[in-house]
Design an enzyme around this catalytic site. Structure first.
Site, short mmCIF file in Angstrom:
data_model
loop_
_atom_site.label_atom_id
_atom_site.label_comp_id
_atom_site.label_asym_id
_atom_site.label_seq_id
_atom_site.Cartn_x
_atom_site.Cartn_y
_atom_site.Cartn_z
N TYR A 212 17.30 -60.22 32.90
CA TYR A 212 18.40 -59.40 32.41
C TYR A 212 19.74 -59.92 32.89
CZ TYR A 212 14.53 -56.09 31.60
OH TYR A 212 13.36 -55.50 31.22
N GLY B 281 15.31 -43.20 19.74
CA GLY B 281 16.09 -42.05 19.28
C GLY B 281 15.74 -41.57 17.89
N LEU B 282 14.75 -42.20 17.24
CA LEU B 282 14.42 -41.84 15.86
C LEU B 282 13.90 -40.41 15.74
CD1 LEU B 282 12.61 -45.08 14.59
CD2 LEU B 282 14.95 -44.32 14.11
N LEU B 283 13.24 -39.92 16.79
CA LEU B 283 12.70 -38.55 16.74
C LEU B 283 13.65 -37.55 17.39
CD1 LEU B 283 8.93 -39.22 17.51
CD2 LEU B 283 10.14 -39.22 15.32
#
Length: 300
Positions: free
Chosen positions: A52, A203-205
């Site tokens: 990262y 975050g789709l749900l």
């Protein structure tokens, strides 16, 4: 948060962990505040990787958490080496590389030991016995306390489960992606913990626009989202809390790793941390109703 033992280790982990990849830009004031606030809220598991930001992420954690080092569990990953021009990275899973790479991670994390050192991927063609030797040597030298995998490949996981002393496997697991369940019985039998990532389905749900997800169509995702909305409303809780609770309700999952960028996002998790929820079997069935269960098509 009630702590849970990570696999066969002595590490006591809070069920909500912080994945730090989303904290970009190094040890900024905001990133430092987020990390320290997480500790205040009871989070003690912090997950990073030498990959990262070319090590800057590890350096950020080392600077921010030095004063509370004895209160936190630092988990990082190894196996990917940046090219000298910084354009991309290459898979470098060899004993010599792992032995060398740990020194840089220790320096950046500003610590004498890493609590959990994870192989950052892995293929069945790797020199697995050699890799295990590297991790075992680092344990004996006291540079790492335990080691694990970060992998979604069942064939790779089986190899390490049979040959090594891994205490955990990090993998994506959420309401839309239940593929890891194929390997869960073996992990439970061996007392190896799952560290779940991707628990909030991008975050789709929750609040993001509906779209296709893996092998699921947007229509199937929409159906799942309606399930989440309905049950969350019925229980009087947030969708985030419901999704996290569902993941953690599986007995083999001991940590759900969340990525946040701001104090506001972190503070939104306070209710989840302070008042954990237990889902009934009926709740689980209602939430899962009509959602096609995906399976791995490769690396079996």
């Amino acid at each position: 948060m009630a702590l849970k033992k990570l696999g066969q280790s002595v590490l006591q982990v809070a069920p909500i962990g912080l994945g730090t990849m989303s904290l970009k830009g190094g040890a900024t004031k905001q990133n430092t505040e987020v990390l320290r606030r997480a500790v205040e809220l009871g989070v003690n598991y912090f997950d990073t990787a030498d990959l990262y930001e070319r090590g800057m992420n590890e350096d950020m954690i080392g600077q921010a958490l030095t004063s509370v080092r004895d209160k936190v569990i630092l988990a990082t990953k190894v196996g990917n080496q940046w090219r000298s021009d910084g354009s991309t990275w290459d898979w470098k899973a060899t004993k010599s590389y792992i032995i060398k790479a740990v020194e840089a991670s220790l320096a950046r994390l500003n610590t004498d030991y890493i609590d959990l050192y994870q192989l950052h991927g892995g293929t069945i063609e790797d020199p697995i016995d050699e890799i295990i030797e590297a991790f075992e040597q680092l344990v004996k030298e006291g540079k790492i306390r335990y080691y694990g995998l970060s992998s979604i490949r069942p064939n790779v996981i089986r190899e390490y489960t049979e040959k090594s002393n891994i205490v955990s496997v990090m993998m994506q697991y959420n309401l839309l992606d239940r593929r890891p369940e194929v390997i869960y019985p073996l992990l439970e039998e061996k007392n190896i913990s799952v560290i779940s990532r991707g628990v909030l389905t991008q975050g789709l749900l929750i609040d993001k626009p509906i779209k296709d997800y893996l092998q699921l169509t947007s229509g199937e995702v929409g159906r799942a989202k309606r399930n989440v909305e309905k049950l969350a409303t019925s229980l009087g809780i947030s969708r985030t809390k419901l999704l996290l609770t569902w993941v953690l309700s599986h007995s083999v999952v001991d940590v759900a790793v969340i990525g946040v960028r701001t104090l506001a996002q972190l503070n939104d998790l306070k209710d989840v941390i302070d008042q954990p929820l237990v889902l009934s079997e009926n709740d689980r069935a209602e939430l899962e109703q009509g959602i096609r269960k995906l399976v791995y098509k490769e690396h079996l």
